[in-house]
Design a protein around this motif. Structure first.
Motif, short mmCIF file in Angstrom:
data_model
loop_
_atom_site.label_atom_id
_atom_site.label_comp_id
_atom_site.label_asym_id
_atom_site.label_seq_id
_atom_site.Cartn_x
_atom_site.Cartn_y
_atom_site.Cartn_z
N ILE A 39 12.88 13.07 1.91
CA ILE A 39 11.98 13.02 2.80
C ILE A 39 11.03 11.38 1.96
N VAL A 40 11.35 11.17 1.19
CA VAL A 40 10.08 10.02 1.30
C VAL A 40 10.51 8.78 1.78
N LEU A 41 12.17 9.37 2.37
CA LEU A 41 12.89 7.74 2.87
C LEU A 41 12.14 8.05 3.98
N LEU A 42 12.44 9.16 5.07
CA LEU A 42 11.81 9.40 5.96
C LEU A 42 11.00 9.67 6.27
N LEU A 43 9.55 9.60 5.72
CA LEU A 43 8.43 9.62 6.25
C LEU A 43 8.27 7.79 5.72
N GLY A 44 9.41 7.05 5.72
CA GLY A 44 9.01 5.39 5.30
C GLY A 44 9.59 5.05 6.61
N ALA A 45 10.57 5.62 6.70
CA ALA A 45 11.33 5.19 7.92
C ALA A 45 10.17 5.27 9.11
N VAL A 69 12.06 2.01 5.20
CA VAL A 69 12.68 2.71 3.96
C VAL A 69 12.81 2.09 2.82
N LEU A 70 12.83 0.42 2.98
CA LEU A 70 12.77 -0.21 0.62
C LEU A 70 11.95 0.49 0.75
N GLY A 71 10.86 0.14 1.25
CA GLY A 71 9.46 0.10 0.55
C GLY A 71 9.38 1.73 0.16
N ALA A 72 9.48 2.79 0.65
CA ALA A 72 9.68 4.02 0.24
C ALA A 72 10.89 4.24 -1.27
N PHE A 73 11.93 3.81 -0.69
CA PHE A 73 12.80 3.84 -1.62
C PHE A 73 12.37 2.56 -3.29
N ALA A 74 11.34 1.85 -2.91
CA ALA A 74 10.63 1.26 -3.96
C ALA A 74 9.68 2.23 -4.81
N GLY A 75 9.21 2.99 -3.54
CA GLY A 75 8.28 4.13 -4.09
C GLY A 75 9.34 5.09 -5.74
N VAL A 76 10.07 4.92 -5.08
CA VAL A 76 10.95 6.42 -5.35
C VAL A 76 11.22 5.54 -6.91
N LEU A 77 11.65 4.57 -7.35
CA LEU A 77 12.39 3.73 -8.41
C LEU A 77 10.43 3.74 -8.99
N LEU A 78 9.27 3.44 -8.74
CA LEU A 78 8.49 3.09 -9.64
C LEU A 78 7.72 4.59 -9.55
N ALA A 79 8.39 5.91 -9.25
CA ALA A 79 8.00 7.45 -9.48
C ALA A 79 8.83 8.00 -10.42
N SER A 80 9.94 7.28 -11.13
CA SER A 80 10.91 7.52 -12.14
C SER A 80 10.56 6.72 -12.99
N TYR A 133 0.88 -1.28 -0.15
CA TYR A 133 -0.06 -0.22 0.04
C TYR A 133 0.99 1.05 -0.19
N GLY A 134 2.20 1.09 0.75
CA GLY A 134 2.99 2.06 0.68
C GLY A 134 3.36 3.06 -0.67
N VAL A 135 3.98 2.01 -1.42
CA VAL A 135 4.40 2.68 -2.35
C VAL A 135 3.49 3.22 -3.41
N ALA A 136 2.36 2.84 -3.64
CA ALA A 136 1.13 3.83 -3.86
C ALA A 136 1.55 5.70 -3.39
N LEU A 137 1.70 5.47 -2.51
CA LEU A 137 1.59 7.10 -1.68
C LEU A 137 3.18 7.29 -1.87
N TRP A 138 4.21 6.34 -2.26
CA TRP A 138 5.63 7.16 -1.94
C TRP A 138 5.93 7.53 -3.23
N HIS A 139 5.69 6.72 -3.97
CA HIS A 139 5.70 7.62 -5.70
C HIS A 139 5.05 8.32 -6.23
N ILE A 140 4.03 9.27 -5.51
CA ILE A 140 3.10 9.92 -5.72
C ILE A 140 3.92 11.49 -5.10
N LEU A 141 4.29 10.70 -3.48
CA LEU A 141 5.26 11.74 -3.58
C LEU A 141 6.36 12.59 -3.53
N ALA A 142 7.25 11.23 -4.49
CA ALA A 142 8.89 11.36 -5.09
C ALA A 142 8.04 13.04 -6.01
N VAL A 143 6.82 12.33 -6.55
CA VAL A 143 6.33 13.20 -8.35
C VAL A 143 6.05 14.38 -7.26
#
Length: 357
Positions: free
Chosen positions: A125-131, A248-259, A99-109
């Motif tokens: 910021i996204v990685l910090l929110l994941g933590a 943190v890893l989930g948030a990084f996956a969101g960053v990858l997805l956003a990119s 569920y988090g990867v959806a929000l993290w990739h939106i926030l990254a963009v």
């Protein structure tokens, strides 16, 4: 976690002992094959799948282009599988990674295109929110004593609701800097950069879990939290840390997805949860059966990637991928439970021999 899924994430591996190879001749060879089949069965299956699809699809499957596509497309799932694996080592489960990867990739963009933040700051910021999400999950599980399955399902659903509220059901689009796009689009010697991210994360987790005291603490907690606490291990802080790493890893996956997608969209992300969990569960059935481990998790993800790629190239319908993932999850949990029961039987047999001696 063991209460919900049997022994699928118990921490003791099926390690062969000196008595396992008693005897000689053909019987000893057969015993070795039976003994090591659970350990290397999945890698063998993966090799056989690759060989099968290469023979049936010689023009498309055994090509560098296909390998590149698999490595690039499945990197997000691989990172999420490793994220889900870490709490599993301690006997917990983290459903919020999907569920988090959806929000993290939106926030990254959104932080880049709407708040005009430099992309490295947005990523941090996204990685910090994941933590922070990991801390919340850990506190809910350890302090509030809420079952990890329920706690992370609840926090994950809240994250998804925030995604829908923030986007209003619309896409978040805008100009993204080249540096941010290169996170996913870059390559080294033709191999996509995300594949190297996965390898680096896997190596770091492998060293931490197998060679550092922290890893031994995690496995001890997963095997028996009460015994770990009696031996001076801080169960509460260790479990919270496991959730933080997962977050943190989930948030990084969101960053990858956003990119990769270059847009933010609330409807994207949930489809990654099932294959990530399948990969993590399969990881406890190979290399070190009965024990969640890094390389087993990557092999689990690889089997999914190879199988789905081959089926799709055969012209499989759109529903084949979730069908394949769901069926594999059932098989994975069944194999993990069998490995756990076999591990318990082996340990009991060895204990009986020691007592009789």
């Amino acid at each position: 976690m063991t209460n919900h899924y049997g022994q699928s994430i118990r921490s003791d591996a099926l390690e062969p002992g000196p008595d396992d190879y008693a005897g000689g001749g053909p019987s000893r060879i057969a015993h070795k094959i039976v003994r090591w089949l659970p350990v290397y069965g999945l890698p063998v299956i993966m090799v056989l799948l690759i060989a099968l699809f290469s023979i049936l699809l010689p023009q498309t499957f055994p090509t560098f282009l296909n390998v590149r596509a698999i490595l690039g497309d499945k990197a997000v799932i691989a990172v999420l599988a490793l994220a889900a694996m870490v709490p599993m080592v301690t006997g917990k489960i983290d459903l919020s990674v999907g569920y988090g990867v959806a929000l993290w990739h939106i926030l990254a963009v959104a932080l880049i295109v709407q708040s005009d933040l430099p992309w490295p700051v947005a990523v941090l910021i996204v990685l910090l929110l994941g933590a922070i999400l990991g801390v919340i999950n850990g506190l809910l599980v350890e302090l509030a004593q809420i079952d990890a399955f329920i706690a992370t399902l609840g926090t994950g659903t809240i994250l998804y609701a925030i995604s829908l509220w923030y986007t209003g059901g619309r896409q978040v689009v805008g100009h993204l800097p080249d540096g941010f796009l290169l996170i996913n689009a870059g390559d080294i010697f033709g191999i996509p950069l995300p594949a190297f991210y996965v390898l680096a994360i896997a190596l770091a987790l492998w060293v931490a879990l197998e060679y550092l005291p922290l890893g031994r603490y995690f496995y001890a907690i997963g095997a028996n939290p009460r015994a770990a606490q009696l031996n001076g291990i801080s169960v509460r802080s260790s479990v919270i840390l496991a959730f933080v790493v997962s977050g943190v890893l989930g948030a990084f996956a969101g960053v990858l997805l956003a990119s990769k997608l270059r847009i933010g969209q609330a409807s994207v992300g949930l489809e990654f949860l099932l294959p990530a969990l399948v990969g993590a569960f399969l990881g406890s059935t190979t290399i070190r059966p009965g024990r969640v481990n890094v390389w087993g998790t990557l092999i689990g993800v690889s089997i999914l990637a190879v199988g789905i790629s081959g089926i799709q190239q055969f012209g499989g319908e759109f529903y084949v991928e979730p069908l394949f993932n769901g069926a594999t999850l059932i098989v994975a949990i069944g194999l993990a439970s069998h490995s756990g029961r076999r591990r318990a039987k082996v340990k009991d047999g060895r204990n009986d021999k020691k007592r009789s001696a």
